[in-house]
Design a protein around this motif. Structure first.
Motif, PDB file in Angstrom:
ATOM      1  N   ASN A  33      77.377  22.335  60.092  1.00 51.21           N
ATOM      2  CA  ASN A  33      76.114  22.084  60.606  1.00 51.21           C
ATOM      3  C   ASN A  33      75.096  20.899  59.748  1.00 51.21           C
ATOM      4  N   LEU A  34      75.050  19.770  60.205  1.00 50.64           N
ATOM      5  CA  LEU A  34      74.455  18.539  59.842  1.00 50.64           C
ATOM      6  C   LEU A  34      73.047  18.746  59.190  1.00 50.64           C
ATOM      7  N   THR A  35      72.399  19.143  60.052  1.00 53.87           N
ATOM      8  CA  THR A  35      70.783  19.399  60.064  1.00 53.87           C
ATOM      9  C   THR A  35      70.537  20.516  60.731  1.00 53.87           C
ATOM     10  N   ARG A  36      69.421  21.089  60.539  1.00 60.58           N
ATOM     11  CA  ARG A  36      68.430  21.934  61.200  1.00 60.58           C
ATOM     12  C   ARG A  36      67.406  21.478  62.083  1.00 60.58           C
ATOM     13  N   ARG A  37      67.293  20.104  61.999  1.00 60.78           N
ATOM     14  CA  ARG A  37      66.158  19.522  63.011  1.00 60.78           C
ATOM     15  C   ARG A  37      66.661  19.404  64.184  1.00 60.78           C
ATOM     16  N   CYS A  38      65.948  19.897  65.344  1.00 63.70           N
ATOM     17  CA  CYS A  38      66.488  20.038  66.544  1.00 63.70           C
ATOM     18  C   CYS A  38      65.314  19.979  67.629  1.00 63.70           C
ATOM     19  N   ASN A  39      65.387  19.293  68.621  1.00 70.32           N
ATOM     20  CA  ASN A  39      64.082  19.325  69.762  1.00 70.32           C
ATOM     21  C   ASN A  39      63.963  20.459  70.810  1.00 70.32           C
ATOM     22  N   ARG A  43      66.567  30.612  72.395  1.00 67.86           N
ATOM     23  CA  ARG A  43      66.484  31.771  72.010  1.00 67.86           C
ATOM     24  C   ARG A  43      67.571  32.427  71.216  1.00 67.86           C
ATOM     25  N   HIS A  44      68.778  31.687  71.314  1.00 71.35           N
ATOM     26  CA  HIS A  44      69.901  32.645  70.698  1.00 71.35           C
ATOM     27  C   HIS A  44      70.375  31.589  69.246  1.00 71.35           C
ATOM     28  N   CYS A  45      69.641  30.729  68.719  1.00 73.12           N
ATOM     29  CA  CYS A  45      69.800  29.777  67.890  1.00 73.12           C
ATOM     30  C   CYS A  45      70.092  30.479  66.512  1.00 73.12           C
ATOM     31  N   TYR A  46      71.445  30.526  66.176  1.00 67.71           N
ATOM     32  CA  TYR A  46      71.652  31.147  64.908  1.00 67.71           C
ATOM     33  C   TYR A  46      71.390  30.389  63.525  1.00 67.71           C
ATOM     34  N   THR A  47      70.792  28.987  63.690  1.00 72.43           N
ATOM     35  CA  THR A  47      70.298  28.327  62.554  1.00 72.43           C
ATOM     36  C   THR A  47      68.809  28.319  62.306  1.00 72.43           C
ATOM     37  N   VAL A  48      68.122  28.861  63.447  1.00 73.59           N
ATOM     38  CA  VAL A  48      66.485  28.880  63.654  1.00 73.59           C
ATOM     39  C   VAL A  48      66.255  27.386  63.422  1.00 73.59           C
ATOM     40  N   SER A  49      66.775  26.545  64.137  1.00 75.24           N
ATOM     41  CA  SER A  49      66.287  25.040  63.894  1.00 75.24           C
ATOM     42  C   SER A  49      65.074  24.964  64.587  1.00 75.24           C
ATOM     43  N   ALA A  50      64.491  23.956  64.279  1.00 73.46           N
ATOM     44  CA  ALA A  50      62.933  23.274  64.672  1.00 73.46           C
ATOM     45  C   ALA A  50      62.862  21.960  64.572  1.00 73.46           C
ATOM     46  N   ASP A  51      62.084  21.334  65.317  1.00 68.60           N
ATOM     47  CA  ASP A  51      61.776  20.066  65.285  1.00 68.60           C
ATOM     48  C   ASP A  51      60.666  19.333  64.184  1.00 68.60           C
ATOM     49  N   VAL A  52      61.498  19.670  62.924  1.00 68.13           N
ATOM     50  CA  VAL A  52      60.754  19.358  61.496  1.00 68.13           C
ATOM     51  C   VAL A  52      62.067  18.983  60.818  1.00 68.13           C
ATOM     52  N   ASP A  53      61.742  18.444  59.660  1.00 70.14           N
ATOM     53  CA  ASP A  53      62.558  18.043  58.556  1.00 70.14           C
ATOM     54  C   ASP A  53      62.462  19.153  57.576  1.00 70.14           C
ATOM     55  N   PHE A  54      63.811  19.622  57.146  1.00 72.79           N
ATOM     56  CA  PHE A  54      64.000  20.831  56.453  1.00 72.79           C
ATOM     57  C   PHE A  54      64.411  20.379  55.075  1.00 72.79           C
ATOM     58  N   PRO A  55      63.777  20.933  53.974  1.00 75.11           N
ATOM     59  CA  PRO A  55      64.369  20.280  52.700  1.00 75.11           C
ATOM     60  C   PRO A  55      65.567  20.748  52.128  1.00 75.11           C
ATOM     61  N   SER A  81      77.800  19.677  64.063  1.00 70.66           N
ATOM     62  CA  SER A  81      76.739  20.300  64.818  1.00 70.66           C
ATOM     63  C   SER A  81      75.513  20.353  64.144  1.00 70.66           C
ATOM     64  N   GLY A  82      74.740  21.150  64.688  1.00 73.64           N
ATOM     65  CA  GLY A  82      73.414  21.261  64.034  1.00 73.64           C
ATOM     66  C   GLY A  82      72.830  22.732  63.954  1.00 73.64           C
ATOM     67  N   GLY A  83      71.471  22.789  64.362  1.00 70.61           N
ATOM     68  CA  GLY A  83      70.455  21.761  64.880  1.00 70.61           C
ATOM     69  C   GLY A  83      71.129  20.882  66.033  1.00 70.61           C
ATOM     70  N   GLU A  84      70.260  19.784  66.097  1.00 67.76           N
ATOM     71  CA  GLU A  84      70.784  18.891  66.925  1.00 67.76           C
ATOM     72  C   GLU A  84      71.389  17.630  66.057  1.00 67.76           C
ATOM     73  N   ARG A 103      92.258  15.012  61.913  1.00 67.48           N
ATOM     74  CA  ARG A 103      92.899  14.765  63.284  1.00 67.48           C
ATOM     75  C   ARG A 103      92.182  14.845  64.426  1.00 67.48           C
ATOM     76  N   MET A 104      91.533  15.940  64.402  1.00 69.58           N
ATOM     77  CA  MET A 104      90.702  16.094  65.817  1.00 69.58           C
ATOM     78  C   MET A 104      89.219  16.217  65.334  1.00 69.58           C
ATOM     79  N   LEU A 105      88.172  15.409  66.071  1.00 72.69           N
ATOM     80  CA  LEU A 105      86.852  15.387  65.622  1.00 72.69           C
ATOM     81  C   LEU A 105      86.170  15.802  66.897  1.00 72.69           C
ATOM     82  N   ALA A 106      85.204  16.572  66.766  1.00 66.56           N
ATOM     83  CA  ALA A 106      84.325  17.016  68.088  1.00 66.56           C
ATOM     84  C   ALA A 106      82.936  17.054  67.787  1.00 66.56           C
ATOM     85  N   LEU A 107      81.926  16.990  68.459  1.00 69.75           N
ATOM     86  CA  LEU A 107      80.602  16.995  68.483  1.00 69.75           C
ATOM     87  C   LEU A 107      80.081  18.117  69.298  1.00 69.75           C
ATOM     88  N   SER A 108      79.203  19.002  68.651  1.00 73.57           N
ATOM     89  CA  SER A 108      78.514  20.017  69.349  1.00 73.57           C
ATOM     90  C   SER A 108      76.969  19.689  69.512  1.00 73.57           C
TER      91      SER A 108
END
Length: 406
Positions: A33-39, A43-55, A81-84, A103-108
């Motif tokens: 999870n590279l960041t918690r920022r998300c647009n 309702r099911h977000c396991y990281t409780v992300s939001a559209d703000v910068d997290f310290p 993954s994220g966030g976004e 070997r295998m690189l994916a984006l979520s």
């Protein structure tokens, strides 16, 4: 993750069973999870992300140091993954370096920003796979994800990936509020040429724990599996291919095994079971690991309350091969399971299912998983032996309304 289509291929084209993966610290698939920022506001977000910068998120330098360690450790796959993840400014710098190391690189991603230049960059870097989360059609998805227009933006992301030759999949979390969307999402996969469909059962973590009351009833889970089994069989038996996988409820493998026994007999089911035992079911702390946005390492993405250590102070490879007590228990086979899970005749197939749900509901990570939708007879705990599932045969065209849940 249960690779339904992969194991279904064993019905028509059986292959020798690979040896068990063992109980040692195998090199895991790492979900980062590279960041918690998300647009969005899912309702099911396991990281409780939001559209703000997290310290406190990993700096560019810390991220690159971690990436080099993952490369030296030779992990088999890395999922960004994220966030976004597209909200992290140096995502593509990280991805470009990762492409040379794993070997295998994916984006979520939620797909809503995967347009034009971003899609060009994903294609240029050479991601092996892009998973785009869509949790219903139109307004259903927008309600679930908290932003109007999210469905159309995500669908555009799917189309832009397909236009650039990128392998793309849809990711869908099954709940009481959106289960009726499943047939339409499968149809959408066919209409848009989507390569893969991933159904996730709800895990009680982050906002998913807050909204655990919205988890799909057991009968919905069974209905969803019937639909996926029918579509997966069509795909491997000469129809339009669609790679179907499920996640976060390893009882799906047992349900599939009974489906095979019902239709193809005991000999075929025995062969499938050998493959499933070699797979071993739930892989938290063994075949899958998580690095969160702060650099903390967890047994999987949902175990945020249990931290093995931090990549800010120790390399991931050292933490993963250390003497952490919880990792040792998660890697034990059989695990020290209790209740129905402990008595289940198929715990060597499902591995005890998703431990975090048991922990959230009971406070005990080894209690029975409340989301197991199989009956006592089906798992051999009723004292009467194992009961074969009676599953309504799939008839007629795909998405036949008669096959819908009533």
């Amino acid at each position: 993750m249960f690779r339904l289509s992969e194991y279904m291929h064993q019905i028509n084209d059986p292959t020798p069973v690979k040896g068990p993966r063992g109980t040692g610290p195998v090199k895991p698939v790492v979900i980062w999870n590279l960041t918690r920022r998300c647009n969005l506001k899912c309702r099911h977000c396991y990281t409780v992300s939001a559209d703000v910068d997290f310290p406190g998120e990993l700096t560019a330098g810390q991220a690159m140091e971690t990436l080099e360690d993952l490369g030296r450790f030779r992990i088999p796959a890395l999922i960004l993954s994220g966030g976004e993840p597209l909200d992290r400014r140096d995502l593509f710098d990280i991805a470009a370096r990762a492409r040379k190391l794993v070997r295998m690189l994916a984006l979520s991603t939620n797909g809503t920003k995967l347009h034009v230049e971003a899609a060009d960059k994903v294609a240029e870097i050479g991601f092996d796979y892009v998973g785009i989360s869509i949790d219903g059609i139109g307004k259903t998805n927008d309600w679930f994800r908290g932003v109007n227009g999210a469905f159309q933006d995500a669908l555009r992301g799917v189309r832009e990936c397909k236009a650039r030759g990128i392998k793309v999949g849809l990711r869908f979390t099954l709940t009481e509020g959106n289960f009726t969307s499943l047939p339409d999402l499968l149809r959408l996969c066919d209409d848009e040429g989507v390569d893969k469909f991933y159904l996730s059962h709800l895990v009680y973590a982050g906002r998913g724990d807050k909204h655990r009351g919205e988890d799909a009833e057991h009968k919905r889970s069974r209905w969803a599996m019937d639909l996926l089994l029918a579509r997966a069989w069509e795909g491997v038996d000469g129809g339009t291919p669609l790679d179907i996988v499920t996640g976060n409820n390893d009882a799906d493998a047992v349900y599939f095994l009974n489906w095979v026994r019902e239709r193809f007999g005991a000999e075929t089911a025995a062969h499938i079971k050998e493959h499933l035992i070699a797979w071993g079911g739930n892989s938290s702390g063994l075949g899958v690991a998580n690095i969160d946005t702060l650099g903390n390492v967890h047994p999987d993405t949902y175990w945020s309350d249990y931290t093995i250590g931090s990549v800010k102070t120790d390399p991931f490879s050292k933490l993963w091969t250390g003497s952490d007590a919880m990792l040792a228990q998660l890697r034990t086979r059989p695990r020290p399971l209790k209740g129905r899970c402990g008595a289940c005749a198929f715990k060597n197939v499902c591995g005890g299912n998703t431990r975090i749900r048991a922990l959230q509901v009971t406070g005990d990570p080894w209690a029975e998983d409340p989301a197991c939708y199989l009956s006592d007879a089906e798992i051999g705990t009723d004292g009467e032996g194992l009961e074969r599932l009676t599953v309504t045969p799939f008839r007629g065209k795909r998405h036949d309304p008669a096959h819908r849940f009533a």
